[in-house]
Structure formats: C-alpha cells, structure tokens
Scaffold this motif. Structure first.
Motif, PDB file in Angstrom:
ATOM      1  N   GLU A 115       0.868  -1.187   0.000  1.00 28.34           N
ATOM      2  CA  GLU A 115       0.000   0.000   0.000  1.00 28.34           C
ATOM      3  C   GLU A 115       0.896   1.225   0.000  1.00 28.34           C
ATOM      4  OE1 GLU A 115      -2.342   0.761   3.514  1.00 28.34           O
ATOM      5  OE2 GLU A 115      -4.172   0.260   2.468  1.00 28.34           O
ATOM      6  N   PRO A 116       0.432   2.368  -0.553  1.00 32.72           N
ATOM      7  CA  PRO A 116       1.310   3.541  -0.620  1.00 32.72           C
ATOM      8  C   PRO A 116       1.741   4.050   0.758  1.00 32.72           C
ATOM      9  CG  PRO A 116      -0.636   3.854  -1.989  1.00 32.72           C
ATOM     10  CD  PRO A 116      -0.871   2.605  -1.194  1.00 32.72           C
ATOM     11  N   SER A 117       2.901   4.673   0.784  1.00 32.94           N
ATOM     12  CA  SER A 117       3.431   5.257   2.028  1.00 32.94           C
ATOM     13  C   SER A 117       4.550   6.218   1.670  1.00 32.94           C
ATOM     14  CB  SER A 117       3.994   4.142   2.919  1.00 32.94           C
ATOM     15  OG  SER A 117       4.756   4.684   3.977  1.00 32.94           O
ATOM     16  N   THR A 118       4.653   7.293   2.413  1.00 33.79           N
ATOM     17  CA  THR A 118       5.851   8.136   2.367  1.00 33.79           C
ATOM     18  C   THR A 118       6.599   8.007   3.696  1.00 33.79           C
ATOM     19  OG1 THR A 118       4.877   9.677   0.805  1.00 33.79           O
ATOM     20  CG2 THR A 118       6.701  10.509   2.122  1.00 33.79           C
ATOM     21  N   ARG A 119       5.942   8.449   4.793  1.00 33.44           N
ATOM     22  CA  ARG A 119       6.616   8.498   6.106  1.00 33.44           C
ATOM     23  C   ARG A 119       7.055   7.132   6.612  1.00 33.44           C
ATOM     24  NH1 ARG A 119       4.066  12.591   5.391  1.00 33.44           N
ATOM     25  NH2 ARG A 119       2.649  11.093   4.491  1.00 33.44           N
ATOM     26  N   THR A 120       6.147   6.180   6.633  1.00 33.47           N
ATOM     27  CA  THR A 120       6.447   4.936   7.340  1.00 33.47           C
ATOM     28  C   THR A 120       7.579   4.192   6.635  1.00 33.47           C
ATOM     29  OG1 THR A 120       4.130   4.884   7.932  1.00 33.47           O
ATOM     30  CG2 THR A 120       5.395   2.892   8.371  1.00 33.47           C
ATOM     31  N   ARG A 121       7.455   4.044   5.321  1.00 37.07           N
ATOM     32  CA  ARG A 121       8.490   3.291   4.602  1.00 37.07           C
ATOM     33  C   ARG A 121       9.826   4.033   4.638  1.00 37.07           C
ATOM     34  NH1 ARG A 121      10.614   2.825  -0.493  1.00 37.07           N
ATOM     35  NH2 ARG A 121       9.189   4.346  -1.416  1.00 37.07           N
ATOM     36  N   MET A 177       6.079  -4.495   7.282  1.00 34.20           N
ATOM     37  CA  MET A 177       5.083  -4.820   6.250  1.00 34.20           C
ATOM     38  C   MET A 177       3.842  -3.938   6.367  1.00 34.20           C
ATOM     39  SD  MET A 177       3.146  -8.412   5.452  1.00 34.20           S
ATOM     40  CE  MET A 177       4.566  -9.166   4.686  1.00 34.20           C
ATOM     41  N   ARG A 178       3.437  -3.343   5.257  1.00 38.40           N
ATOM     42  CA  ARG A 178       2.148  -2.634   5.178  1.00 38.40           C
ATOM     43  C   ARG A 178       1.276  -3.353   4.170  1.00 38.40           C
ATOM     44  NH1 ARG A 178       1.159   3.739   4.665  1.00 38.40           N
ATOM     45  NH2 ARG A 178       1.693   3.481   6.866  1.00 38.40           N
ATOM     46  N   HIS A 179      -0.006  -3.512   4.524  1.00 39.25           N
ATOM     47  CA  HIS A 179      -0.913  -4.269   3.652  1.00 39.25           C
ATOM     48  C   HIS A 179      -2.327  -3.690   3.775  1.00 39.25           C
ATOM     49  CE1 HIS A 179      -2.771  -7.697   1.665  1.00 39.25           C
ATOM     50  NE2 HIS A 179      -1.563  -8.152   1.376  1.00 39.25           N
ATOM     51  N   GLN A 202      -4.768  -1.461  12.590  1.00 39.27           N
ATOM     52  CA  GLN A 202      -3.756  -0.954  13.523  1.00 39.27           C
ATOM     53  C   GLN A 202      -2.572  -0.357  12.764  1.00 39.27           C
ATOM     54  OE1 GLN A 202      -3.639  -1.199  17.076  1.00 39.27           O
ATOM     55  NE2 GLN A 202      -5.699  -2.047  17.120  1.00 39.27           N
ATOM     56  N   HIS A 203      -1.878   0.561  13.435  1.00 40.25           N
ATOM     57  CA  HIS A 203      -0.654   1.146  12.882  1.00 40.25           C
ATOM     58  C   HIS A 203       0.278   1.403  14.075  1.00 40.25           C
ATOM     59  CE1 HIS A 203       2.187   3.286  10.547  1.00 40.25           C
ATOM     60  NE2 HIS A 203       1.404   4.122   9.893  1.00 40.25           N
ATOM     61  N   PRO A 204       0.846   0.328  14.632  1.00 40.09           N
ATOM     62  CA  PRO A 204       1.548   0.473  15.920  1.00 40.09           C
ATOM     63  C   PRO A 204       2.773   1.377  15.893  1.00 40.09           C
ATOM     64  CG  PRO A 204       1.814  -1.755  15.050  1.00 40.09           C
ATOM     65  CD  PRO A 204       0.774  -1.086  14.209  1.00 40.09           C
ATOM     66  N   THR A 205       3.520   1.422  14.776  1.00 39.76           N
ATOM     67  CA  THR A 205       4.720   2.281  14.819  1.00 39.76           C
ATOM     68  C   THR A 205       4.349   3.758  14.710  1.00 39.76           C
ATOM     69  OG1 THR A 205       5.241   2.045  12.452  1.00 39.76           O
ATOM     70  CG2 THR A 205       6.278   0.483  13.973  1.00 39.76           C
ATOM     71  N   GLN A 206       3.163   4.065  14.134  1.00 38.11           N
ATOM     72  CA  GLN A 206       2.698   5.451  14.193  1.00 38.11           C
ATOM     73  C   GLN A 206       2.371   5.807  15.642  1.00 38.11           C
ATOM     74  OE1 GLN A 206       2.506   7.862  11.699  1.00 38.11           O
ATOM     75  NE2 GLN A 206       2.185   9.175  13.485  1.00 38.11           N
ATOM     76  N   THR A 207       1.802   4.843  16.356  1.00 41.37           N
ATOM     77  CA  THR A 207       1.484   5.094  17.775  1.00 41.37           C
ATOM     78  C   THR A 207       2.750   5.287  18.597  1.00 41.37           C
ATOM     79  OG1 THR A 207      -0.565   3.896  17.597  1.00 41.37           O
ATOM     80  CG2 THR A 207       0.341   4.108  19.799  1.00 41.37           C
ATOM     81  N   HIS A 221      -0.802  15.215  13.950  1.00 45.27           N
ATOM     82  CA  HIS A 221      -1.470  14.633  12.767  1.00 45.27           C
ATOM     83  C   HIS A 221      -0.507  13.556  12.262  1.00 45.27           C
ATOM     84  CE1 HIS A 221      -3.342  14.012   8.938  1.00 45.27           C
ATOM     85  NE2 HIS A 221      -4.106  15.081   8.982  1.00 45.27           N
ATOM     86  N   PRO A 222      -0.990  12.334  12.003  1.00 42.08           N
ATOM     87  CA  PRO A 222      -0.052  11.311  11.516  1.00 42.08           C
ATOM     88  C   PRO A 222       0.467  11.632  10.115  1.00 42.08           C
ATOM     89  CG  PRO A 222      -2.321  10.502  11.447  1.00 42.08           C
ATOM     90  CD  PRO A 222      -2.357  11.834  12.153  1.00 42.08           C
ATOM     91  N   LEU A 223      -0.249  12.509   9.395  1.00 46.10           N
ATOM     92  CA  LEU A 223       0.048  12.843   7.998  1.00 46.10           C
ATOM     93  C   LEU A 223      -0.102  11.579   7.137  1.00 46.10           C
ATOM     94  CD1 LEU A 223       3.163  15.195   8.515  1.00 46.10           C
ATOM     95  CD2 LEU A 223       0.741  15.850   8.387  1.00 46.10           C
ATOM     96  N   PRO A 224      -0.380  11.653   5.862  1.00 43.86           N
ATOM     97  CA  PRO A 224      -0.460  12.858   5.067  1.00 43.86           C
ATOM     98  C   PRO A 224      -1.698  13.704   5.394  1.00 43.86           C
ATOM     99  CG  PRO A 224      -1.164  10.971   3.763  1.00 43.86           C
ATOM    100  CD  PRO A 224      -0.680  10.437   5.065  1.00 43.86           C
ATOM    101  N   ARG A 225      -1.515  15.020   5.257  1.00 43.25           N
ATOM    102  CA  ARG A 225      -2.624  15.965   5.406  1.00 43.25           C
ATOM    103  C   ARG A 225      -3.259  16.158   4.029  1.00 43.25           C
ATOM    104  NH1 ARG A 225      -0.871  21.925   7.051  1.00 43.25           N
ATOM    105  NH2 ARG A 225       0.826  21.458   5.631  1.00 43.25           N
TER     106      ARG A 225
HETATM  107  N1   CP Z   1       1.536   8.334   8.896  1.00 42.31           N
HETATM  108  C1   CP Z   1       1.707   7.467   7.873  1.00 42.31           C
HETATM  109  O1   CP Z   1       1.486   6.255   8.032  1.00 42.31           O
HETATM  110  O2   CP Z   1       2.115   8.031   6.714  1.00 42.31           O
HETATM  111  P1   CP Z   1       2.426   7.234   5.353  1.00 42.31           P
HETATM  112  O3   CP Z   1       1.115   6.634   4.893  1.00 42.31           O
HETATM  113  O4   CP Z   1       2.994   8.253   4.436  1.00 42.31           O
HETATM  114  O5   CP Z   1       3.401   6.140   5.711  1.00 42.31           O
END
Ligand code: CP
Length: 305
Positions: A48-54, A101-103, A129-134, A262-266
């Motif tokens: 799944e798309p990601s900027t911050r987490t990956r 892993m993101r799915h 869940q998104h534990p590393t954002q937490t 804000h976890p972002l993206p905004r």
């Molecule tokens: N906060 C967060 O999970 O951002 P990404 O979707 O860009 O990883």
C-alpha cells in the motif's frame, strides 16, 4: 522465536518507557549508534502507498549502519502473480534480518508473523492498527509535553477507518487520567470495539460532532484525514472530506499550549496557515518517527548498546 510488533499493546508500559528512553538517547547521541546494525538488512514490504512509514524505516536502518531492500508497491512484487503473504515472508526471511510490512487487508501482518523466521513489524494493516505510528505519537507527546497521562486529547476526523486513531486510543488507555473526546461526523464514529474497551476500563470519553464546541478543553488535538481508500463509494467521501478544517480562527479558542498532532499525510483538514503556529507539532512528530523506529529495530533484533 522472533519477537514481532503487531499492536502497540505487544509492549508493556515499562518496555515502552525503555524504548522511548533509547529513542531519546539516539536523538541526542546519533554517532553512538551509527554502526549498531552493520551487516543487518531490513526488508520493507509495502503493498500500500506510504511516504513516512516506509522512508522513516529505511532512514532508521541506514542511520544504524544497516542496509535496506524491499518493494513499495504490490504490483512490482510477486503478489501481482498471486503469491500469498505467507509464502512471501518465508522467502523474505532468507534475505533479511527484520521486515516492516504494510498491507491493505486487516490481519495481513499477523499472517506474516505466524510464518516468519525474522521479526515482523506491522506498518499498517487496512483500517485496523498502525503500531509504529502510535510509538511515534507517544514519543512525541512524551518528549514535548514531558508526560504520558494527565491530559485531555481530542481525536478529530475519520475515527472509523483511521488505524492510527485505533492504535493510539488502545495505547493511551493504559496511562493515568487520559480523557478522550472523539470528534467526528456520525458516519465516521470510532468503532464499537474501542468504546466497549473504554467502558470496560471505566475510562472517560465523549463523542461530539463540532470541533468548535470542544477545542478549548483540549491539551492535545489529534487531527486525521478522511481515509478515501477505505470508502465504499466516492459520493460519501466527497460529502465528508472537508467536514473539519482547522483554521486560525478556530485556534483562537484553543489553549496556549495545546499541541496539534497529525499522523500525515494531510489533505485539507489543517489549513497550511497553521503550520507556523508554535502549537503545530506534526512535522516534529514525523521526525520522531525515525528515532523511535531506530529504537524498535535495535530492540527487536536484540542489539544492546
Ligand atoms: N503516517 C503514515 O502512516 O504516513 P504514510 O502513509 O505516508 O506512511
């Protein structure tokens, strides 16, 4: 057996304190850790798309002297040919020492962890869940407010599909004197399993619709975007997407030291005019994400400094 992170509750409050102390030490003394993961490899498997987490996971491993491999799109992996998550992780276990892993499917990271020979980190599973954002959110609050507990937090926006919200409420339910105000339209209320958990633990919460009516009570405002990718139809998304927009005029009613996260993206939910307000902490929050992921990688790999 490797240790995984599927849910923020997989770590006790005491273990989280150790993790956050380590993250603060990494921030203060980055050179001490620059070879800590030499010859170790992190696989980032993002369906799944990601900027911050990956990218923060990859930056974290590179900062530790390790290496990274992986894919950022299911279409460029053999998932496109029908390979299961279970088979993929068995193979990744031969190539890397740890995997994030993101799915899009709830529970996918759990399926991977059950078959994996290496630690698996849930980097977001559907609307679950998104534990590393937490971990990032908790480290930000602890570092900037100086405490985890004794505050009123408002969570605003898409509380139904927002996995960061679900993980954060779970995690904060273990700290003293945290009062929750859930601010959402009727259609995007927090799921019943979360309010059932709060009721069982006798934790104070309120559900409201208007941000203006409650912003003055908050020590922390956690804004979220409406999760377009989880909606069943575009019409509902368009109707709800601009339900909340945090503006300068709304901020006039907020406390002088209220923190905006804000976890972002905004998308549209925080006006860019707020970015220069000293209470806006969301870009600092994104920076804390690297330190906490460095601490997490070290902890799951059992590397002591
Ligand atoms: N906060 C967060 O999970 O951002 P990404 O979707 O860009 O990883």
């Amino acid at each position: 057996m490797p240790r995984h992170l599927m849910n923020p509750l997989d770590f006790s409050v005491e273990e989280l304190e150790e993790l956050f102390d380590l993250a603060n030490d990494i921030e203060a003394n980055p050179k001490k850790y620059e070879d800590a993961c030499k010859r170790k490899k992190l696989a980032t498997c993002f369906y799944e798309p990601s900027t911050r987490t990956r990218l923060s996971f990859e930056a974290a491993m590179l900062n530790l002297g390790g290496e990274v491999l992986g894919f950022s799109d299911a279409a460029s992996s053999s998932a496109a040919k029908g390979e299961s998550v279970s088979d993929t992780i068995r193979v990744i276990s031969c190539y890397a020492d740890i995997c994030a892993m993101r799915h899009p499917k709830e529970g996918a990271a759990y399926v991977a962890a059950a078959k994996s020979l290496i630690p698996v980190i849930n980097a977001g599973d559907g609307g679950h869940q998104h534990p590393t954002q937490t971990l990032t959110d908790l480290l930000t609050i602890r570092s900037l407010k100086g405490r985890l507990g004794n505050f009123t937090i408002g969570l605003c926006g898409d509380l139904k599909f927002g996995r960061t919200v679900h993980s954060l409420i779970n995690a904060l339910s273990r700290y003293e004197n945290v009062k929750f105000i859930f601010i959402s339209p009727e259609e995007l209320k927090v799921p019943d399993y979360i309010t059932d958990m709060l009721n069982e633990k006798n934790i104070e919460y309120r559900e409201v619709i208007r941000l203006e009516d409650t912003i003055g009570e908050l020590d922390i405002l956690y804004m979220t975007r409406v999760q377009r990718e989880r909606f069943f139809n575009e019409e509902d998304y368009i109707r709800l997407k601009d339900f909340y927009i945090l503006t300068k005029s709304k901020m006039e009613q907020a406390k002088e030291d209220m923190m905006i996260l804000h976890p972002l993206p905004r998308v549209n939910e925080i006006s860019v005019e707020i970015d220069d307000d000293p209470r806006a902490a969301y870009f600092k929050q994104a920076a804390y994400g690297v330190y906490v992921r460095m601490a997490l990688i070290l902890t799951l790999l059992g590397i002591k400094m």
